[in-house]
Enzyme design. Structure first.
Site, mmCIF file in Angstrom:
data_model
loop_
_atom_site.group_PDB
_atom_site.id
_atom_site.type_symbol
_atom_site.label_atom_id
_atom_site.label_comp_id
_atom_site.label_asym_id
_atom_site.label_seq_id
_atom_site.Cartn_x
_atom_site.Cartn_y
_atom_site.Cartn_z
ATOM 1 N N ARG A 169 0.843 -1.199 0.000
ATOM 2 C CA ARG A 169 0.000 0.000 0.000
ATOM 3 C C ARG A 169 0.880 1.251 0.000
ATOM 4 O O ARG A 169 1.536 1.554 0.991
ATOM 5 C CB ARG A 169 -0.941 0.025 1.211
ATOM 6 C CG ARG A 169 -1.770 1.302 1.278
ATOM 7 C CD ARG A 169 -2.980 1.200 2.205
ATOM 8 N NE ARG A 169 -2.634 1.078 3.605
ATOM 9 C CZ ARG A 169 -3.534 1.174 4.592
ATOM 10 N NH1 ARG A 169 -4.812 1.379 4.310
ATOM 11 N NH2 ARG A 169 -3.152 1.036 5.857
ATOM 12 N N ASP A 182 -3.827 2.936 14.408
ATOM 13 C CA ASP A 182 -2.999 3.487 13.339
ATOM 14 C C ASP A 182 -3.511 4.881 13.024
ATOM 15 O O ASP A 182 -4.333 5.433 13.760
ATOM 16 C CB ASP A 182 -2.974 2.571 12.117
ATOM 17 C CG ASP A 182 -4.329 2.442 11.427
ATOM 18 O OD1 ASP A 182 -5.285 3.143 11.805
ATOM 19 O OD2 ASP A 182 -4.432 1.628 10.488
#
Length: 514
Positions: free
Chosen positions: A157, A437
Site C-alpha cells: 500500500r 494506526d
C-alpha cells in the site's frame, strides 16, 4: 531530480539508484499536474458539501452502473484471500507477516507507517529482500527470523494522493508520495515477482472519486510500458474508505478493470471521512467512537453495497480489520477480545465478504477458522446479493447515541499516545489492547473537533468547549509518558481547537519528522 539528505545511508544507496531515481522522476513529471487537478477538485467538492449539497450516485455514470461488465480474470495467487494481515514495512514485521499463515500480507507505507525518510527507504529495501527471498532479521536478544518455504502473497500500500515525499524533489518540488512509494517498489521488484509466479500487487488508499482511480490506471499503464511489461500485469485493490468513493464503487472498478483485484471496506478511515466531509453540518454529529459499530445503518449499508458491487463485477469484496490484539497477561480479557474478533469475522463472512483483515499474527488462526467453516470455496464471488437495495439515504444515515466524558477522554488519550509514537517514527501502536494506526487516530481528533465545533453536549449535560478540551489534553499529557509528548499535545490541541479543520493529521504532523 534531487534528494535532500546530506549523507546517504546504505538503504538510500541501494534503493535510490540512478535508474530508480530517473523512473520516479518520469512518473512525477508525467502525473503531477493531473494529481494537482484532482486535489483541487476535492477542495471544490468540499465547498459544495459545506454549502449544503449532499453526495449522491452520479447521473452521468448511470450507464456504467447499469451495464453488465466484469473486471479482468483473477490471478491464481489472489483467488483465495480469506485472511490478510497488514502492518508496517519494518524488517521483523515483514518476515512475521509473510510467515503468519495468512493468505496475503499487505505491507503498508501508509496508515501504519510513520513516513520518516529512514522508514520509507528501509521499507523499500526490506521489501526488495523479501521478494528475493533473502530477508532475515536478528533481534537484540539474538533470535533469528527468516522466511518459511511457503509465505503469504505480498501486496503493497503506497501513500495516498494527498501526500508528498519531501525528501525527493522533481523539478524543485516534492514528488507525490504515492508515485514515490509505488514507483520504487515497482521498479525494483516487478520483474522478479513475475519470475516467481506472482505479480506487482497493490492496495490503493483514500480515493474520493473514479477520476482518482483513472489516474492510478494511467500510472499503471505508463509504468508497465516503461518497463516493457504487458498491461494488466499490475493488480490493485481499492480501499473504499471515503464516503464519496462509496457512491462511485462501480465507476472505480470500471476505471481499473484491466488492473483490478477488488474493493476493501476500510472501515476506520470511512468513519473518519464521514465526520470530515460533513464536519460543518450539525445534523451529522456522531456519538462516541465505541458506539459507531459495523452494525450501525450507514456502515452496514456500505458493506452490503460494496459486496454486491464487487460480486456483480466478478471480483473480491474484502472485509476490514478488527482492532483487537491478543492480551498475553490476562486470560479473561484475552478471551473477551478474541471473541469480539470471532464475532466480527462471522459477521463479515455471513455478509458475503471474500476475506478479512487482521493486524496481528496471533489472530490469523481465528479469522481463518471462521472463514474456513463458512466459506468452503476459495471465495464467495458467486454469491451475487442481487436483492440488496442501498440508497443514498442509507449511506448518509447518521448513527445515534450519547457523547460521554469517557468517550471524550478516550479520544484525547488515544490520539495523544498515537501522535507521540508517530512523531518518534512508529505508526502502528498497541494502545489499551487495540491496534491503533493513523485512521483510528483521525477518528479521535475529528470527533473532538466536531463536538467542539457544534457545541455538542455530554450525556451529563455539559457543553464540549475549547476550554474543556484544553483542560483534558493538559490532564492526559501529564499522565502519559513519551519524549515527544509535549509536541504531540501542542499539535493535537491546535488541530482540535482550530476553527479550520485540518484535512489530515499526517499532513500537518509531517513537518515534525525527519
Amino acid at each position: 531530480m534531487t534528494t535532500t539528505s546530506a549523507l546517504r545511508s546504505d538503504a538510500e544507496i541501494q534503493v535510490l539508484t540512478l535508474e530508480a531515481q530517473a523512473f520516479v522522476t518520469r512518473l512525477g513529471r508525467r502525473f503531477e499536474t493531473p494529481r494537482q487537478v484532482l486535489l483541487a477538485a476535492r477542495r471544490v467538492r468540499q465547498k459544495r458539501i459545506d454549502a449544503g449539497e449532499l453526495p449522491d450516485f452520479l447521473p452521468e455514470t448511470a450507464h456504467i452502473r447499469k451495464k453488465e461488465w466484469a473486471v479482468a480474470p483473477i490471478p491464481h495467487d489472489l483467488l483465495d484471500r480469506r485472511v490478510e494481515i497488514t502492518g508496517p514495512v519494518d524488517r521483523k514485521m515483514i518476515i512475521n507477516a509473510l510467515n503468519s499463515g495468512a493468505n496475503v500480507f499487505m505491507a503498508d507505507f501508509e496508515d501504519s507507517n510513520s513516513p520518516t525518510w529512514q522508514n520509507n527507504l528501509e521499507g523499500q529495501l526490506n521489501l526488495r529482500d523479501a521478494v528475493e527471498g533473502s530477508i532475515s532479521y536478528v533481534s537484540p536478544e539474538g533470535k533469528r527470523y527468516e522466511l518459511n518455504p511457503r509465505v503469504a502473497t505480498l501486496l503493497v500500500r503506497p501513500r495516498g494522493w494527498h501526500l508528498e515525499e519531501k525528501h525527493f524533489r522533481v523539478d524543485g518540488k516534492p514528488v507525490s508520495a504515492s508515485l514515490f512509494d509505488f514507483g520504487l517498489y515497482f521498479f525494483h521488484n516487478a520483474k522478479q515477482l513475475i519470475r516467481k509466479g506472482t505479480g506487482p500487487y497493490f492496495y490503493l488508499p483514500k480515493m474520493e472519486s473514479h477520476f482518482e482511480a483513472r489516474l492510478w490506471n494511467d500510472v499503471f499503464c505508463f509504468a508497465q510500458d516503461e518497463l516493457d511489461m504487458p498491461r494488466g500485469t499490475i493488480r490493485a485493490t481499492v480501499l473504499i474508505e471515503t464516503i464519496l468513493a462509496a457512491f462511485e464503487m462501480d465507476e472505480i472498478l470500471y476505471e481499473l478493470r484491466e488492473h483490478s483485484s477488488g474493493l476493501n471496506c476500510g472501515r476506520w478511515d470511512y468513519i473518519f471521512s464521514f465526520i470530515k466531509k460533513f464536519r460543518n453540518r450539525p445534523d451529522f454529529v456522531l456519538p462516541d467512537r465505541s458506539l459507531v459499530t459495523m452494525n450501525t445503518h450507514f456502515l452496514r449499508s456500505y458493506v452490503d453495497l460494496l459486496i454486491q458491487t464487487c460480486h456483480r463485477r466478478g471480483i473480491h469484496a474484502m472485509g476490514g480489520m478488527a482492532a483487537q490484539i491478543p492480551i498475553k497477561n490476562d486470560p479473561v480479557a484475552n478471551e473477551k477480545a478474541l471473541d469480539k474478533v470471532r464475532q466480527d469475522k462471522l459477521r463479515e463472512v455471513n455478509a458475503g465478504h471474500d476475506g478479512t483483515w487482521v493486524a496481528h499474527p496471533g489472530l490469523v488462526p481465528i479469522a481463518k477458522e471462521i472463514f474456513d467453516a463458512h466459506m468452503k470455496e476459495a471465495n464467495q464471488i458467486s454469491r451475487r446479493r442481487d436483492s440488496v437495495r442501498v440508497s443514498s439515504k442509507d449511506l448518509l444515515a447518521v448513527a445515534e447515541g450519547q457523547i460521554s466524558e469517557e468517550g471524550l477522554r478516550w479520544n484525547i488519550d488515544v490520539g495523544l499516545q498515537y501522535l507521540e509514537s508517530w512523531l518518534r517514527g512508529s505508526g502502528c501502536v498497541p494502545i489499551y489492547n487495540l491496534m491503533e494506526d493513523a485512521a483510528t487516530a483521525e477518528i479521535c481528533r475529528a470527533q473532538v473537533w466536531q463536538w467542539v465545533r457544534h457545541g455538542a453536549k455530554l450525556s451529563d449535560g455539559r457543553l464540549v468547549s475549547q476550554e474543556m478540551v484544553r483542560k483534558v489534553i493538559a490532564e492526559q499529557k501529564n499522565k502519559l509518558q513519551g519524549r515527544r509528548m509535549s509536541e504531540a499535545a501542542d499539535v493535537y490541541e491546535r488541530m482540535i481547537t482550530s476553527p479550520d479543520f485540518a484535512e489530515f493529521l499526517t499532513l500537518l504532523a509531517y513537518d515534525y519528522i525527519d
